[in-house]
Structure formats: C-alpha cells, structure tokens
Scaffold this active site. Structure first.
Site, short mmCIF file in Angstrom:
data_model
loop_
_atom_site.label_atom_id
_atom_site.label_comp_id
_atom_site.label_asym_id
_atom_site.label_seq_id
_atom_site.Cartn_x
_atom_site.Cartn_y
_atom_site.Cartn_z
N TRP A 43 35.21 33.10 48.56
CA TRP A 43 35.36 34.33 47.78
C TRP A 43 36.80 34.38 47.27
O TRP A 43 37.74 34.10 48.02
CB TRP A 43 35.08 35.58 48.60
CG TRP A 43 35.35 36.83 47.81
CD1 TRP A 43 34.55 37.42 46.89
CD2 TRP A 43 36.56 37.60 47.83
NE1 TRP A 43 35.16 38.52 46.33
CE2 TRP A 43 36.41 38.64 46.89
CE3 TRP A 43 37.76 37.51 48.53
CZ2 TRP A 43 37.40 39.60 46.65
CZ3 TRP A 43 38.76 38.45 48.29
CH2 TRP A 43 38.57 39.49 47.37
N GLU B 184 30.59 33.46 46.68
CA GLU B 184 30.35 34.89 46.79
C GLU B 184 30.91 35.65 45.59
O GLU B 184 32.08 35.52 45.25
CB GLU B 184 31.00 35.43 48.08
CG GLU B 184 30.86 36.92 48.27
CD GLU B 184 31.51 37.40 49.55
OE1 GLU B 184 31.54 38.63 49.77
OE2 GLU B 184 32.01 36.56 50.33
N LYS C 247 31.56 39.27 43.20
CA LYS C 247 31.93 40.68 43.36
C LYS C 247 31.93 41.32 41.98
O LYS C 247 32.23 40.66 40.99
CB LYS C 247 33.31 40.82 44.02
CG LYS C 247 33.61 42.24 44.50
CD LYS C 247 34.80 42.28 45.42
CE LYS C 247 34.96 43.69 46.02
NZ LYS C 247 36.09 43.77 46.96
N ASP D 19 26.63 40.01 48.89
CA ASP D 19 27.30 41.00 49.73
C ASP D 19 26.83 42.38 49.29
O ASP D 19 26.96 42.75 48.12
CB ASP D 19 28.81 40.88 49.58
CG ASP D 19 29.57 41.78 50.55
OD1 ASP D 19 29.32 43.00 50.54
OD2 ASP D 19 30.43 41.27 51.28
N HIS E 209 29.12 44.56 47.11
CA HIS E 209 29.80 43.96 45.96
C HIS E 209 29.10 44.20 44.63
O HIS E 209 29.38 43.50 43.66
CB HIS E 209 29.94 42.45 46.19
CG HIS E 209 31.06 42.10 47.11
ND1 HIS E 209 31.54 40.82 47.25
CD2 HIS E 209 31.82 42.87 47.94
CE1 HIS E 209 32.52 40.81 48.13
NE2 HIS E 209 32.70 42.04 48.56
N HIS F 126 25.91 38.98 53.29
CA HIS F 126 26.98 39.72 53.93
C HIS F 126 26.56 41.18 53.94
O HIS F 126 26.49 41.82 52.89
CB HIS F 126 28.30 39.55 53.18
CG HIS F 126 29.05 38.34 53.58
ND1 HIS F 126 30.33 38.05 53.13
CD2 HIS F 126 28.73 37.32 54.43
CE1 HIS F 126 30.74 36.92 53.67
NE2 HIS F 126 29.79 36.46 54.45
N ASP G 201 34.54 51.74 47.52
CA ASP G 201 34.88 51.00 48.73
C ASP G 201 33.65 50.26 49.23
O ASP G 201 32.62 50.87 49.51
CB ASP G 201 35.40 51.97 49.79
CG ASP G 201 35.96 51.25 51.00
OD1 ASP G 201 35.80 50.03 51.08
OD2 ASP G 201 36.56 51.91 51.86
N ASP H 165 33.26 48.29 52.01
CA ASP H 165 33.29 47.71 53.35
C ASP H 165 33.24 48.73 54.48
O ASP H 165 34.00 48.65 55.44
CB ASP H 165 34.53 46.83 53.50
CG ASP H 165 34.49 45.63 52.56
OD1 ASP H 165 33.55 44.83 52.68
OD2 ASP H 165 35.37 45.52 51.69
N ASP I 36 30.26 42.06 57.12
CA ASP I 36 31.52 42.05 56.38
C ASP I 36 31.95 43.49 56.10
O ASP I 36 31.58 44.08 55.09
CB ASP I 36 31.39 41.27 55.07
CG ASP I 36 32.73 41.07 54.38
OD1 ASP I 36 33.74 41.58 54.90
OD2 ASP I 36 32.77 40.42 53.32
#
Length: 427
Positions: free
Chosen positions: A192, A233, A235, A267, A270, A294, A302, A304, A334
């Site tokens: 990533w 990965e 985003k 993810d 993402h 993930h 945000d 995560d 993650d």
C-alpha cells in the site's frame, strides 16, 4: 467492575437449545464451529503502538495516516508489543497470524535504511512466531519517511526516489518469502502506498504509468507462492491526497487481473462512505485467484475505527461463506485506535470478525440457494429474517468455552488486570 461469565452448565444448556433450533433449519452447529476453527485472522501489529514502529520512535506519523487519542500504555518496543499481542491471542478462540510492517524491524540500535532491510532484522519476530505457532504476513512501509514527505513514493517523478521505494518493496518481498519458508505457511506481502495529491492534478495518467512500471520492477523476481503471496491495496483518498490517489481500486484491479497470482486487497475503510466491499467480493473473485480482506470500519473520512459487529461486517463474512470463498480469502484486521485500551481494541475487533464469520456459517446456505433458484423469494426472505433472531450467541459461547477463552464480556477482566499490572507501568 468485574464481569461474570455464564457457568459451564448454563453454556451447555443454552447450546443444546441453540443446536436444536438450528437443526430445524438444516444447520449443523458442530460443522460450523469446525469450519470456523480453520480460519486464521491476521492481527495487525500497528494497533499496539499507533503505527509508530521502531525505526524512529516518537517521530511524526505521515502519509495520510493519523492515530487519534493518547490512552496510557502504548507499546514502546518489540518485547512490549509482543507481550500485548500474546494477551490478545489468549483471548481469541482459534489460532491466528500476525501482520507486520517493515518499520517494526529490530536492528539493535543500528540505523538501517529501508531499502537495506533483511530477514535478520526480524529474527526476534520470527523466533516468537515459531514458538507460538503464528504465521506472519508483511507490509512495506511507504510512509513516515523523508523520501515520502511530498506524498509520492512508487509513482514519484524523481527516478532516484522511485528506485529507493522499489528496492524497499523488493527487500520486503524477500523478507516475506523468508517468513513463509521458515514458518511453513505463505506470507502475504501487501503493498500500500500513500501516493496522491491534495488538489486536482492536470496529469492523472503519468503517475499511474510510473506506478505500473515500479510494480513491474518489484514483482519481476519470481518467488515460490508456497512462501510468499503478493497483494496490492487501493484507497479512495487520504489526508493530503483528498482529490487524487494514484493507486485507485480501478488501477489495482486491472493490474491484478493482468498479473496471474497477484492478490487484490479490499480494505473496508478505503472506499466511499456509501460504498460497501461486500458487493465487490464475488465480482473480484471471478477474475483473481485469491483475495486479501482488510477489515476495518470507516467513519466519514477516517477509515480505521475498531471493527464492530455491524451490518457490513456481517455482510462481508456472509459473502465469503455463501460464495465458498473461505479457502481463497485471507482475512486481516487494519485499524488503530489510541483513544481506548489498545489491547481491548484488538480483542473487540478480532472477536467481532470471528462472530460475524460464525453467524454466516450458521446459515442454511444450500437451502437458501435452492429457494432462490426456484424463484421462492418469499421463503428466502422469511428464513433470512428468522435467522436474525436465532441464538447464535449460544453457539459462540460454546465455541469460546471449547477453546478455553473467556466467555462473553468476561475477556475485559483479563485486560483490566493486565492494564493495572503491565500497561500502567509504562511511562
């Protein structure tokens, strides 16, 4: 406050009722638990120290990443981080993996450039993994570094900077292969990068051409897939790259499809807040051999937050189970939350993913598929709604009981004790 777990007799009684209820729908609860025991989650080391790593303790966290909060007890070195992880693993049913970033190298105080990292810089991690039966997954660290300060790494217009990051990723692939060879389980080495721009670029193509060329150079060396599996990965945006990210989902999906054996990482934090990856799983797995998930929780910008037992967490696991994709899907966590006890954050997130998997495994998938094919969507809907009230918690409690881990919220008792005895001593 001490949390009381149900007694063994209560667990057995509740499970007996649950097993009979599920059997009436054609579901074998014993088979579901047996299958769940084959799943190994990959726990991300960076939750324990807010993505700090050991390369530059206390240094700035850069590259579109931010850990908010200052809860006491952050791990300050490898021994403390491994101690915290040991507790988390003891609180999870099953046997699980570790997801390690390159900045967690232990070099004995010697400064080692990221493009010169070698397996020996992770020898302590490897010894610990062998002793505890953990597989290891790995990640190049393409952020929080002077050569990533302008937001570009593998897509950088400067060939020398680009070469540095290419060499770093090559070194990480070799380290990953070393882990896989030594531990007897393939390491997933996931790339990533934070590359992007804060405002709209004129040239969207050029950086993506450079990224493609960099990836080609990184992946040129053939490695035994029994030792290393490569993943990329995407985003949507990040802090400092709100308008344009080079490694978009479309870019990496095209790259993965055109490179057999390459995994694509989805993810769950993402993508656009209105987008869900549960709908992407079956589409992607028609064209790539394996998938890396993930599991995170996006909240507006945000990406995560600690994983909860949300509708989307359950939907992701349902897609993996309903499609028969468990053997083709690598599941990692993650997130990084510094506002609450970090060990609890790990434990809560991981247990929620396992619970979501169990709920999915407790569906009468074959029967539901038959009804759907027959056009009986009425019965399909009725069963799916009935499942929402089924006593899956009793099956989960039995699963935890058989794996000798705390039942229900009683896991917090051990975390509170550890906090008082260990975390509170860190300054």
């Amino acid at each position: 406050m001490t949390f009381t777990a149900p007694t063994p007799a209560q667990i057995e009684a509740a499970y007996t009722v649950a097993r009979e209820r599920y059997a009436a729908l054609g579901v074998d609860t014993e088979a579901a638990m047996t299958t769940l025991a084959t799943v190994s989650l990959s726990l991300h080391c960076w939750q324990g120290d807010d993505v700090g790593g050991f390369e530059n303790p206390g240094g700035p966290l850069e590259g579109g990443i931010a850990a908010t909060g200052n809860y006491p007890g952050k791990a300050r070195n490898g021994d403390e981080l491994r101690s915290d992880l040991d507790l988390v693993y003891r609180l999870l049913p099953g046997r699980h993996r570790l997801n390690l970033h390159a900045i967690y190298a232990e070099t004995g105080g010697v400064k080692v450039s990221r493009d010169e990292l070698r397996p020996e810089h992770f020898a302590t991690w490897l010894d610990w993994a062998k002793a505890n039966g953990h597989g290891i997954d790995f990640n190049p660290t393409c952020f929080s570094h002077p050569l990533a300060a302008d937001g570009m790494t593998l897509a950088h217009p400067d060939p020398a900077i680009r070469r540095f990051w290419i060499d770093h990723c090559i070194a990480c692939r070799r380290i990953g292969a070393h882990f896989g060879r030594e531990l007897g389980t393939p390491c997933v080495t996931n790339i990533w990068i934070p590359d992007g721009m804060k405002d709209n670029p004129v040239d969207r193509l050029g950086p993506r051409q450079r990224l493609r060329e960099s990836l080609d150079a990184i992946l040129a060396e053939p490695l035994d897939p029994a030792h290393n599996r490569d993943a990329v990965e995407a985003k949507l945006f990040g802090i400092g790259s709100e308008s344009y990210v080079v490694g978009s989902h479309e870019f990496y999906l095209g790259y993965a499809v055109s490179h057999p054996g390459l995994l694509i990482c989805l993810d769950s934090g993402h993508f656009h807040p209105t987008e869900v990856i549960s709908d992407k799983i079956s589409a992607v797995l028609l064209f790539v051999d394996e998938l890396l998930l993930h599991v995170s929780r996006g909240v507006r910008w945000d990406s995560d937050h600690v994983v909860t037992l949300s509708d989307e967490t359950q939907a992701m696991m349902q897609e993996v189970v309903r499609g028969g994709f468990l053997s083709r899907t690598h599941i990692g966590l993650d997130f990084f939350d510094a506002s609450i006890n970090r060990v609890a954050a790990w434990t809560i997130g991981a247990r929620n993913v396992l619970r979501a998997l169990l709920i999915a495994l407790l569906e009468p998938t074959g029967r539901l598929r038959e009804l759907e094919l027959a056009g009986d969507t009425t019965a399909r809907l009725a069963i799916l709604e009935e499942l929402k009230g089924m006593p899956w918690q009793a099956v989960w409690d039995m699963y935890c009981y058989r794996h000798d881990v705390p039942i229900g919220i009683a896991f917090l008792n051990e975390i509170r004790h550890y906090e008082a005895a260990v975390l509170a001593m860190r300054s």
